[in-house]
Design a protein around this motif. Structure first.
Motif, PDB file in Angstrom:
ATOM      1  N   VAL A  14     -11.475  -6.408  18.948  1.00  0.00           N
ATOM      2  CA  VAL A  14     -12.342  -6.560  17.785  1.00  0.00           C
ATOM      3  C   VAL A  14     -12.613  -8.030  17.547  1.00  0.00           C
ATOM      4  N   THR A  15     -13.750  -8.326  16.934  1.00  0.00           N
ATOM      5  CA  THR A  15     -14.106  -9.700  16.627  1.00  0.00           C
ATOM      6  C   THR A  15     -13.365 -10.157  15.380  1.00  0.00           C
ATOM      7  N   ALA A  16     -13.350 -11.462  15.145  1.00  0.00           N
ATOM      8  CA  ALA A  16     -12.688 -12.008  13.956  1.00  0.00           C
ATOM      9  C   ALA A  16     -13.332 -11.477  12.683  1.00  0.00           C
ATOM     10  N   GLU A  17     -14.652 -11.317  12.700  1.00  0.00           N
ATOM     11  CA  GLU A  17     -15.353 -10.790  11.519  1.00  0.00           C
ATOM     12  C   GLU A  17     -14.941  -9.347  11.245  1.00  0.00           C
ATOM     13  N   GLU A  18     -14.881  -8.529  12.291  1.00  0.00           N
ATOM     14  CA  GLU A  18     -14.457  -7.142  12.123  1.00  0.00           C
ATOM     15  C   GLU A  18     -13.011  -7.080  11.644  1.00  0.00           C
ATOM     16  N   TRP A  19     -12.169  -7.957  12.181  1.00  0.00           N
ATOM     17  CA  TRP A  19     -10.760  -7.984  11.792  1.00  0.00           C
ATOM     18  C   TRP A  19     -10.646  -8.251  10.295  1.00  0.00           C
ATOM     19  N   ALA A  20     -11.450  -9.194   9.793  1.00  0.00           N
ATOM     20  CA  ALA A  20     -11.404  -9.552   8.381  1.00  0.00           C
ATOM     21  C   ALA A  20     -11.854  -8.397   7.491  1.00  0.00           C
ATOM     22  N   ASP A  21     -12.769  -7.565   7.970  1.00  0.00           N
ATOM     23  CA  ASP A  21     -13.258  -6.438   7.183  1.00  0.00           C
ATOM     24  C   ASP A  21     -12.313  -5.244   7.209  1.00  0.00           C
ATOM     25  N   GLY A  22     -11.367  -5.248   8.111  1.00  0.00           N
ATOM     26  CA  GLY A  22     -10.440  -4.128   8.230  1.00  0.00           C
ATOM     27  C   GLY A  22      -9.190  -4.336   7.395  1.00  0.00           C
ATOM     28  N   LEU A  23      -8.316  -3.357   7.454  1.00  0.00           N
ATOM     29  CA  LEU A  23      -7.041  -3.408   6.751  1.00  0.00           C
ATOM     30  C   LEU A  23      -5.915  -3.105   7.724  1.00  0.00           C
ATOM     31  N   VAL A  24      -4.786  -3.727   7.501  1.00  0.00           N
ATOM     32  CA  VAL A  24      -3.595  -3.401   8.263  1.00  0.00           C
ATOM     33  C   VAL A  24      -2.709  -2.584   7.336  1.00  0.00           C
ATOM     34  N   ALA A  25      -2.381  -1.389   7.772  1.00  0.00           N
ATOM     35  CA  ALA A  25      -1.520  -0.499   6.986  1.00  0.00           C
ATOM     36  C   ALA A  25      -0.249  -0.237   7.784  1.00  0.00           C
ATOM     37  N   ALA A  26       0.884  -0.356   7.132  1.00  0.00           N
ATOM     38  CA  ALA A  26       2.159  -0.101   7.787  1.00  0.00           C
ATOM     39  C   ALA A  26       2.441   1.394   7.807  1.00  0.00           C
ATOM     40  N   CYS A  27       2.906   1.878   8.943  1.00  0.00           N
ATOM     41  CA  CYS A  27       3.303   3.279   9.061  1.00  0.00           C
ATOM     42  C   CYS A  27       4.449   3.532   8.079  1.00  0.00           C
ATOM     43  N   PRO A  28       4.382   4.597   7.284  1.00  0.00           N
ATOM     44  CA  PRO A  28       5.455   4.859   6.324  1.00  0.00           C
ATOM     45  C   PRO A  28       6.787   5.203   6.985  1.00  0.00           C
ATOM     46  N   THR A  29       6.762   5.614   8.236  1.00  0.00           N
ATOM     47  CA  THR A  29       7.987   5.999   8.920  1.00  0.00           C
ATOM     48  C   THR A  29       8.660   4.826   9.633  1.00  0.00           C
ATOM     49  N   CYS A  30       7.898   4.126  10.498  1.00  0.00           N
ATOM     50  CA  CYS A  30       8.504   3.075  11.319  1.00  0.00           C
ATOM     51  C   CYS A  30       8.058   1.670  10.946  1.00  0.00           C
ATOM     52  N   LYS A  31       7.126   1.561   9.995  1.00  0.00           N
ATOM     53  CA  LYS A  31       6.592   0.277   9.510  1.00  0.00           C
ATOM     54  C   LYS A  31       5.743  -0.457  10.548  1.00  0.00           C
ATOM     55  N   HIS A  32       5.361   0.214  11.625  1.00  0.00           N
ATOM     56  CA  HIS A  32       4.481  -0.379  12.634  1.00  0.00           C
ATOM     57  C   HIS A  32       3.121  -0.651  11.998  1.00  0.00           C
ATOM     58  N   PRO A  33       2.568  -1.868  12.150  1.00  0.00           N
ATOM     59  CA  PRO A  33       1.259  -2.160  11.553  1.00  0.00           C
ATOM     60  C   PRO A  33       0.125  -1.521  12.348  1.00  0.00           C
TER      61      PRO A  33
END
Length: 82
Positions: A14-33
């Protein structure tokens, strides 16, 4: 659900612009981003799951509505100010 490592789907770069528009969510089980973008398209008829442990996040529509509307977007917007 039986999780098999060979089922892991690798996202395209992904491009830097797309990265900025996205979200990183941690898995509730293992906390993997996990990174999600509001314009992503989920697999038809399948749920989204953690690439690390196989935790089922539900359908893309459900996950998208939890991540990209209401409080989640407000928090992201406020964090970017300043």
């Amino acid at each position: 659900m039986t999780f098999r490592a060979e089922e892991i789907r690798v996202a395209a770069d992904v491009t830097a612009e797309e990265w900025a528009d996205g979200l990183v969510a941690a898995c509730p089980t293992c906390k993997h981003p996990e990174w999600f973008h509001p314009e992503m398209v989920g697999p038809e008829g399948e749920n989204i799951w953690c690439a690390e442990c196989g935790q089922d996040f539900g359908s893309w529509e459900e996950l998208r509505s939890r991540l990209f509307v209401g409080p989640a977007m407000l928090a992201k917007s406020l964090a970017g100010k300043g």
